[in-house]
Write a protein that holds these residues in place. Structure first.
Motif, short mmCIF file in Angstrom:
data_model
loop_
_atom_site.label_atom_id
_atom_site.label_comp_id
_atom_site.label_asym_id
_atom_site.label_seq_id
_atom_site.Cartn_x
_atom_site.Cartn_y
_atom_site.Cartn_z
N ALA A 1 -2.84 59.96 29.53
CA ALA A 1 -2.30 59.72 30.86
C ALA A 1 -1.97 58.24 31.06
O ALA A 1 -0.91 57.89 31.59
N VAL A 2 -2.87 57.37 30.62
CA VAL A 2 -2.61 55.93 30.74
C VAL A 2 -1.41 55.54 29.88
O VAL A 2 -0.55 54.75 30.32
N SER A 3 -1.33 56.11 28.69
CA SER A 3 -0.18 55.84 27.83
C SER A 3 1.12 56.27 28.49
O SER A 3 2.13 55.59 28.40
N GLY A 4 1.09 57.42 29.18
CA GLY A 4 2.28 57.89 29.88
C GLY A 4 2.72 56.94 30.98
O GLY A 4 3.92 56.68 31.14
N VAL A 5 1.76 56.41 31.71
CA VAL A 5 2.08 55.44 32.77
C VAL A 5 2.68 54.18 32.18
O VAL A 5 3.69 53.66 32.68
N VAL A 6 2.07 53.68 31.11
CA VAL A 6 2.60 52.47 30.46
C VAL A 6 4.00 52.72 29.93
O VAL A 6 4.89 51.86 30.01
N GLN A 7 4.22 53.93 29.38
CA GLN A 7 5.54 54.28 28.86
C GLN A 7 6.60 54.22 29.94
O GLN A 7 7.73 53.79 29.69
N VAL A 8 6.26 54.65 31.15
CA VAL A 8 7.23 54.60 32.25
C VAL A 8 7.69 53.18 32.48
O VAL A 8 8.90 52.89 32.54
N TYR A 9 6.75 52.26 32.62
CA TYR A 9 7.11 50.87 32.87
C TYR A 9 7.88 50.27 31.68
O TYR A 9 8.85 49.52 31.87
N MET A 10 7.46 50.61 30.46
CA MET A 10 8.14 50.07 29.29
C MET A 10 9.57 50.57 29.21
O MET A 10 10.50 49.78 28.96
N LEU A 11 9.78 51.86 29.44
CA LEU A 11 11.13 52.41 29.34
C LEU A 11 12.04 51.88 30.44
O LEU A 11 13.22 51.60 30.20
N VAL A 12 11.51 51.74 31.64
CA VAL A 12 12.32 51.17 32.72
C VAL A 12 12.65 49.71 32.41
O VAL A 12 13.78 49.26 32.65
N MET A 13 11.69 48.98 31.84
CA MET A 13 11.96 47.61 31.42
C MET A 13 13.06 47.56 30.38
O MET A 13 13.99 46.74 30.45
N LEU B 1 9.72 60.63 40.92
CA LEU B 1 10.61 61.24 39.94
C LEU B 1 10.16 60.92 38.51
O LEU B 1 10.18 61.78 37.63
N LEU B 2 9.75 59.68 38.30
CA LEU B 2 9.48 59.20 36.95
C LEU B 2 8.18 59.75 36.37
O LEU B 2 8.15 60.24 35.23
N PHE B 3 7.09 59.67 37.14
CA PHE B 3 5.79 60.01 36.58
C PHE B 3 5.62 61.49 36.24
O PHE B 3 5.02 61.81 35.20
N PRO B 4 6.12 62.43 37.04
CA PRO B 4 6.02 63.84 36.60
C PRO B 4 6.73 64.10 35.28
O PRO B 4 6.22 64.85 34.43
N VAL B 5 7.91 63.50 35.11
CA VAL B 5 8.64 63.67 33.84
C VAL B 5 7.84 63.07 32.69
O VAL B 5 7.71 63.67 31.61
N ALA B 6 7.27 61.88 32.90
CA ALA B 6 6.50 61.22 31.85
C ALA B 6 5.25 62.01 31.49
O ALA B 6 4.92 62.18 30.31
N LEU B 7 4.55 62.51 32.49
CA LEU B 7 3.32 63.26 32.22
C LEU B 7 3.61 64.58 31.52
O LEU B 7 2.87 65.01 30.64
N LEU B 8 4.72 65.23 31.91
CA LEU B 8 5.04 66.53 31.34
C LEU B 8 5.60 66.43 29.93
O LEU B 8 5.26 67.24 29.05
N PHE B 9 6.46 65.44 29.68
CA PHE B 9 7.17 65.37 28.41
C PHE B 9 6.70 64.25 27.49
O PHE B 9 7.18 64.16 26.35
N VAL B 10 5.79 63.39 27.96
CA VAL B 10 5.26 62.32 27.10
C VAL B 10 3.76 62.50 26.91
O VAL B 10 3.27 62.59 25.78
#
Length: 253
Positions: free
Chosen positions: A231-243, A23-32
């Motif tokens: 793409a790497v920034s998007g992945v990092v953003q997911v973990y940061m936002l969940v944190m 759920l998280l990564f498609p949203v991050a890749l599309l909108f971040v």
């Protein structure tokens, strides 16, 4: 006063991302990540050159670039709100998270504009005596210091906006209050994330850029490297936002 544990938030974030990655990564890749890539491709070469080595005033930029920049920022804000909705409301669907993010986006825009004005005013008030007493170096220090302080104190703004039904001013006050006793914990966390994101993004850009250059020359290297970094920034953003969502839950507990 609520306690805040970075270690606990990290453990919860790791478990949550592993469980809800689809759920998280498609949203991050599309909108971040995607808006960042598109904006990168629309950046005028003269601005890229000036950003790499600032000399003299910023070059004149077409209105289309500023419009693209504003649109990219809004899309990224929208995506971050959707990610916070997914992180703060377990069981919510992506569609529901996007709908909630769209509903609360005007509040986030309002709080961001208000916060920007207040921080600008603070920088202006502090820069004048700093320049008179210590010169331009002190002004740069003021800008960095005020920006860092404001960024840390408002680090929980997005979760407040998406989790409550407050207006712009009330959301700003709420976010400011929640970080009052946790400044250094949040500051340390954000600095570490920023460093890791920069290092990982730069490494991905260099490695993938080299491979792209072998296939499609310099232009391919630039495009492939930019996509990899985003793409790497998007992945990092997911973990940061969940944190941050987990830290917000600790702060309001």
């Amino acid at each position: 006063m609520a306690t805040m544990s970075i270690g606990k938030a990290w453990e919860e974030a790791i478990a949550f991302v592993a469980r809800e990655a689809s759920l998280l990564f498609p949203v991050a890749l599309l909108f971040v990540a995607l808006p960042a890539i598109v904006l990168q491709e629309m950046t005028p070469p003269e601005l890229a050159a000036w950003s790499a080595a600032p000399k003299g005033p910023m070059p004149d930029l077409p209105g289309s670039y500023w419009a693209s920049l504003i649109l990219a920022i809004i899309l990224i804000w929208f995506g971050s709100l959707a990610l916070f909705a997914l992180a703060l409301r377990p069981g919510i669907s992506v569609g529901e998270a996007l709908k909630l993010a769209l509903h609360r986006l005007p509040v986030l825009v309002g709080t961001s504009l208000l916060a920007g004005l207040l921080l600008f005013a603070a920088i202006l008030l502090l820069s004048i005596p700093a320049m008179l007493l210590l010169g331009n170096v002190a002004v740069i220090a003021v800008i960095i210091g005020v920006g860092l302080f404001g960024g840390v104190r408002l680090a929980l703004l997005n979760p407040v906006v998406i989790d409550d039904s407050l207006g712009a001013v009330a959301s700003l006050r709420r976010a400011w209050a929640l970080t009052r006793s946790h400044f250094w914990r949040i500051c340390g966390f954000l600095v570490v994330v920023m460093l890791l994101s920069t290092i990982a993004g730069s490494a991905a850009q260099v490695i993938v850029g080299l491979l792209g250059g072998l296939v499609a020359g310099p232009e391919g290297a630039r495009l492939a490297g930019g996509i990899a970094a985003a793409a790497v920034s998007g992945v990092v953003q997911v973990y940061m936002l969940v944190m941050l969502a987990r830290l917000y839950r600790q702060a309001v507990a």
